[in-house]
Write a protein that holds these residues in place. Sequence first.
Motif, PDB file in Angstrom:
ATOM      1  N   ASP A  56      11.834  19.847  13.757  1.00  0.00           N
ATOM      2  CA  ASP A  56      11.808  21.319  13.795  1.00  0.00           C
ATOM      3  C   ASP A  56      13.041  21.820  14.560  1.00  0.00           C
ATOM      4  O   ASP A  56      12.929  22.429  15.620  1.00  0.00           O
ATOM      5  N   ILE A  57      14.190  21.582  13.981  1.00  0.00           N
ATOM      6  CA  ILE A  57      15.452  21.773  14.717  1.00  0.00           C
ATOM      7  C   ILE A  57      15.604  23.201  15.235  1.00  0.00           C
ATOM      8  O   ILE A  57      15.883  23.418  16.409  1.00  0.00           O
ATOM      9  N   HIS A  58      15.403  24.190  14.358  1.00  0.00           N
ATOM     10  CA  HIS A  58      15.699  25.559  14.814  1.00  0.00           C
ATOM     11  C   HIS A  58      14.661  26.051  15.819  1.00  0.00           C
ATOM     12  O   HIS A  58      14.987  26.843  16.703  1.00  0.00           O
ATOM     13  N   ASP A  59      13.435  25.548  15.727  1.00  0.00           N
ATOM     14  CA  ASP A  59      12.450  25.920  16.749  1.00  0.00           C
ATOM     15  C   ASP A  59      12.824  25.317  18.103  1.00  0.00           C
ATOM     16  O   ASP A  59      12.630  25.930  19.150  1.00  0.00           O
ATOM     17  N   GLN A  60      13.369  24.098  18.056  1.00  0.00           N
ATOM     18  CA  GLN A  60      13.809  23.475  19.312  1.00  0.00           C
ATOM     19  C   GLN A  60      15.014  24.204  19.908  1.00  0.00           C
ATOM     20  O   GLN A  60      15.144  24.297  21.125  1.00  0.00           O
ATOM     21  N   LEU A  61      15.882  24.707  19.042  1.00  0.00           N
ATOM     22  CA  LEU A  61      17.022  25.490  19.558  1.00  0.00           C
ATOM     23  C   LEU A  61      16.501  26.693  20.344  1.00  0.00           C
ATOM     24  O   LEU A  61      16.983  27.006  21.431  1.00  0.00           O
ATOM     25  N   TYR A  62      15.501  27.355  19.760  1.00  0.00           N
ATOM     26  CA  TYR A  62      14.896  28.514  20.435  1.00  0.00           C
ATOM     27  C   TYR A  62      14.292  28.093  21.776  1.00  0.00           C
ATOM     28  O   TYR A  62      14.493  28.753  22.798  1.00  0.00           O
ATOM     29  N   GLU A 121      -3.931  38.220  19.411  1.00  0.00           N
ATOM     30  CA  GLU A 121      -4.161  37.223  18.373  1.00  0.00           C
ATOM     31  C   GLU A 121      -4.349  37.900  17.014  1.00  0.00           C
ATOM     32  O   GLU A 121      -3.806  37.476  16.000  1.00  0.00           O
ATOM     33  N   GLN A 122      -5.130  39.000  17.045  1.00  0.00           N
ATOM     34  CA  GLN A 122      -5.392  39.737  15.818  1.00  0.00           C
ATOM     35  C   GLN A 122      -4.101  40.346  15.262  1.00  0.00           C
ATOM     36  O   GLN A 122      -3.842  40.288  14.071  1.00  0.00           O
ATOM     37  N   ILE A 123      -3.307  40.899  16.167  1.00  0.00           N
ATOM     38  CA  ILE A 123      -2.055  41.515  15.734  1.00  0.00           C
ATOM     39  C   ILE A 123      -1.161  40.495  15.036  1.00  0.00           C
ATOM     40  O   ILE A 123      -0.553  40.783  14.010  1.00  0.00           O
ATOM     41  N   ARG A 124      -1.122  39.299  15.569  1.00  0.00           N
ATOM     42  CA  ARG A 124      -0.261  38.270  14.975  1.00  0.00           C
ATOM     43  C   ARG A 124      -0.655  37.961  13.529  1.00  0.00           C
ATOM     44  O   ARG A 124       0.185  37.584  12.726  1.00  0.00           O
ATOM     45  N   THR A 125      -1.939  38.120  13.214  1.00  0.00           N
ATOM     46  CA  THR A 125      -2.350  37.856  11.831  1.00  0.00           C
ATOM     47  C   THR A 125      -2.315  39.111  10.958  1.00  0.00           C
ATOM     48  O   THR A 125      -2.287  39.017   9.746  1.00  0.00           O
ATOM     49  N   GLN A 126      -2.308  40.285  11.598  1.00  0.00           N
ATOM     50  CA  GLN A 126      -2.337  41.529  10.824  1.00  0.00           C
ATOM     51  C   GLN A 126      -0.960  42.052  10.462  1.00  0.00           C
ATOM     52  O   GLN A 126      -0.824  42.959   9.676  1.00  0.00           O
ATOM     53  N   VAL A 127       0.072  41.503  11.102  1.00  0.00           N
ATOM     54  CA  VAL A 127       1.395  42.080  10.912  1.00  0.00           C
ATOM     55  C   VAL A 127       2.042  41.538   9.629  1.00  0.00           C
ATOM     56  O   VAL A 127       1.979  40.347   9.344  1.00  0.00           O
ATOM     57  N   LYS A 150       4.688  37.585  14.884  1.00  0.00           N
ATOM     58  CA  LYS A 150       3.778  36.528  14.424  1.00  0.00           C
ATOM     59  C   LYS A 150       3.870  35.289  15.305  1.00  0.00           C
ATOM     60  O   LYS A 150       2.874  34.665  15.622  1.00  0.00           O
ATOM     61  N   GLU A 151       5.090  34.931  15.677  1.00  0.00           N
ATOM     62  CA  GLU A 151       5.273  33.661  16.392  1.00  0.00           C
ATOM     63  C   GLU A 151       5.261  33.794  17.911  1.00  0.00           C
ATOM     64  O   GLU A 151       4.933  32.845  18.609  1.00  0.00           O
ATOM     65  N   HIS A 152       5.675  34.949  18.408  1.00  0.00           N
ATOM     66  CA  HIS A 152       5.912  35.001  19.852  1.00  0.00           C
ATOM     67  C   HIS A 152       5.211  36.138  20.604  1.00  0.00           C
ATOM     68  O   HIS A 152       5.548  36.401  21.745  1.00  0.00           O
ATOM     69  N   LEU A 153       4.300  36.845  19.963  1.00  0.00           N
ATOM     70  CA  LEU A 153       3.615  37.911  20.708  1.00  0.00           C
ATOM     71  C   LEU A 153       2.554  37.287  21.619  1.00  0.00           C
ATOM     72  O   LEU A 153       1.462  36.937  21.179  1.00  0.00           O
ATOM     73  N   HIS A 154       2.937  37.100  22.869  1.00  0.00           N
ATOM     74  CA  HIS A 154       1.995  36.542  23.831  1.00  0.00           C
ATOM     75  C   HIS A 154       2.079  37.366  25.106  1.00  0.00           C
ATOM     76  O   HIS A 154       3.167  37.631  25.596  1.00  0.00           O
ATOM     77  N   THR A 155       0.944  37.770  25.624  1.00  0.00           N
ATOM     78  CA  THR A 155       0.940  38.440  26.920  1.00  0.00           C
ATOM     79  C   THR A 155       0.266  37.503  27.920  1.00  0.00           C
ATOM     80  O   THR A 155      -0.320  36.486  27.539  1.00  0.00           O
TER      81      THR A 155
END
Lengths: 462, 244, 194
Positions: free
Chosen positions: A372-378, B97-103, B84-89
Amino acid sequence: MSHTKNTIAHADAAAVFNKDEARVNWHDKTLWFIREKRDKISHSIDEWEQLREYASQIKNNVLSNLSEYLQQFEANAITNGITVHWAADAAEHNAIVHRILKQHNIDRMVKSKSMLTEECGLNEYLEASGIEVIDTDLGERIVQLAAEPPSHIVLPCIHKKKEEIGELFHEHLGTEKGASDPEYLTAAARQHLRETFLTRRAALTGVNFAVAETGEFVVCTNEGNADMGAHLADVHIACMGIEKIIPQQQHLSVFLRLLARSATGQPITTYSSHFKKPQPQQQMHIVLVDNGRSIHLGKEDFRNALKCIRCGACMNTCPVYRRSGGHSYHNAVAGPIGSILTPNMDMKKNADLPFASTLCGSCTNVCPVKIDIHDQLYKWRQVIVQEGYAPTAKKASMNVMGWVLSSPKIYDMAGKAARWTLRNTPFVVNNKLNPWFKEREMPAAPKQSFKEWYKTNRKIHE
Amino acid sequence: MNVALFIPCYIDQFYPQVAIATLQLLEKFGCKVSYPLKQTCCGQPMANSGFEHLSTACNELFVENFSGYDYIVSPSGSCTLHIKEHLHTARHTQAEEQIRTQVYELTEFLVDVLKVQTLQAKFPYKVGMHQSCHGQRGLHLSQMTELNAAPFSKPGSLLNMVEGLELVTLDRPDECCGFGGTFCVTEEAVSAKMGKDRVADHVTHKADYITAADMSCLMHLEGILKRQKSATKIIHIAEILNAG
Amino acid sequence: MSSRDKILQQVKQHQPSTRALPKVEIAVEDKDWLADFKARLETLHVAVFEVSDNNSIGTIIQNNSKATDRIVTTMASLKDYAVHIDRVEEDAHQLENVELAIIPAHFGVAENGAVWVTDALIKYRVLPFIAQQLAVVISKRNILANMHQAYSRITNTNYEFAVFIAGPSKTADIEQSLVLGAHGPKSMMVFITD
């Protein structure tokens, strides 16, 4: 020859590389051509994605049982008559190679491609100790004559034009001045290196795969240089990173199907040589090198970079690599994979590399072992900032940005101010202090933001 | 269906017409659309620069703004992917969690949720479609050329419903444009070169317009086109789908 | 502590919990792969000859070489046409002026044109690399579909050195221009027998 110049940050080296746009175009097209060959051949294999999945799973299994597989490999290799050495770091690796050569009173050696020896700086070390090393892969020989490091792990002199190679060969091998025909130059190198092969008593090779189950190792080349060196030498030294182990011989089928197709778009390399036992009267050594790998293995977010089989597909597909050249990554392994391997070795020196990417993700898609190269870059970016290696100016601007964007009121005001500035005093941003403006116009700034429009055009229920 | 409109900060400030087109388009399909007024940014500029820890306040604000809707729709693949990937508080709430699936990114919302089959739009031009990497490789809006898998394209299928529109074929259908967030200034030389090369592919194939489901790529490409005084223009896909 | 023990200890400490090995299963069409093999060899710049007997191999060899060429073979059946090597007697360096080496192969692989050769078939390991030209003799009954079949065949066979060879030695290191004959053979022939 020295590769340990002061490190120039990727962006600065890339800016220099981009001063010659025609050359960038040429570099980009040459590598894109290889990416296209890779696409064509991988798309012709129905089970391609399944093979990638198998390869990934096999490598995951390897990493999770690495200590057992290493011991199994060692035991079988010893039974096969191979001498096994262990090197904790680059210095120990170099010292082991040196010691073996000294034992045999050898002061001249041929070496086929081994990125590990580049990583360890073996050539410089041996040369300083009075031992001559001749790289026999054509591309490596070319960069060696030019006193440069390779710029690509599979295509070491992909950055060099044939006219430059012609010039080098004229100087070092006595070819005709101005001659640049690849066939002519290759023939000259063949002649020169054949004499070398016939007179060297030691040959060092890399290792593509080492099989725990059988104690054999496989070396893949197109030129046959590893074999010419190894079979004609009294002493064969094979150096490998500890992650090159695979469990069983049958797994070679998966990796040999993927490797050359991913690397150059060939169905297989011309030679896939399986070394199991030394020839009579010959000595065969294997050096197993850690050099940071066992530490890397402990980093959960990053360990699967150790699945890498060094095909170079991520470099060929990387739009940044193609337009910045391998040397801008200031490491033996350049490109996306280099950018996730090297921060583990020296975070300070390589703090720039995970940022030398747009995170486009193409590398991850071409990777035959699904790293997962680009995820690791992040993720490396987060670690590098947390460890304090972010430039001060960036830290300050990010703090401001975080503050503005966390407050709707300040955000509205800042937005309005920015738009006002762009409309009324564009010289504030349209100048050479603004990197955006160097080759791009700033966006036009509308009077009204969407929010302002929305407030006047839609009913608001607050 | 209650839809919250999530408008990326730079669209809000510099490309309001894209947000307006998105709003009008969703309304045309019968969505009840609200625009939470206290929204600012998804936090991606900080996070992609390695300062994810500075985006916490942004994330909390996002959760506050976008809780309680059926769907959240944005005319940006990149910002959608980031949420989706990084919304974490810090509180790890169910809301986030819901927002990540609803967006949803706009074109995937039109295709996957609204199941749009026809459009009333008209746009009689030659159009080059730029695939934003986050939309394509992140959200899988279109098939990726690297994979050995069946081709499809959600934005492409929508553009094909537009009367008069002719999609041009590109030499490199999914090469990155080089915007890359702060990359566009920290790696200025490579970023600009990547942008120039992308633009050239569209111009060579005689595109009147370059479109995309991400305005950030287009902002970068627009900067280059304008500097080159090119006749080729940029337009967000929402504007095309809402045209005529 | 030795480096060995230090490395193994650190690896053991850092390796994640066991991930299962997959069972590699790739379905293979049941068909004669000869045509695919031949087609693939042609893309690898290999000259392919289907022959009915050793005489035809001999004739082709004679037509393609000069009287002064040093031609060697490890196949007793071809000793009328080439100097037969049946064991290692001398230093391998003396093979340096071999123009053509004729060797047998265990099998060929259709998907990539590779032939599988073990040390028993070549006597000198360096032989297929040092010769200016290489000829490989293979039976049409020994053409496999892919590398999975190849390794099924290889498992539990004995060799000390073995190699897949797929065409003449080549390089594209100079501006990606393909040049045959980097270090090893400049050309390759494959004779397919009944």
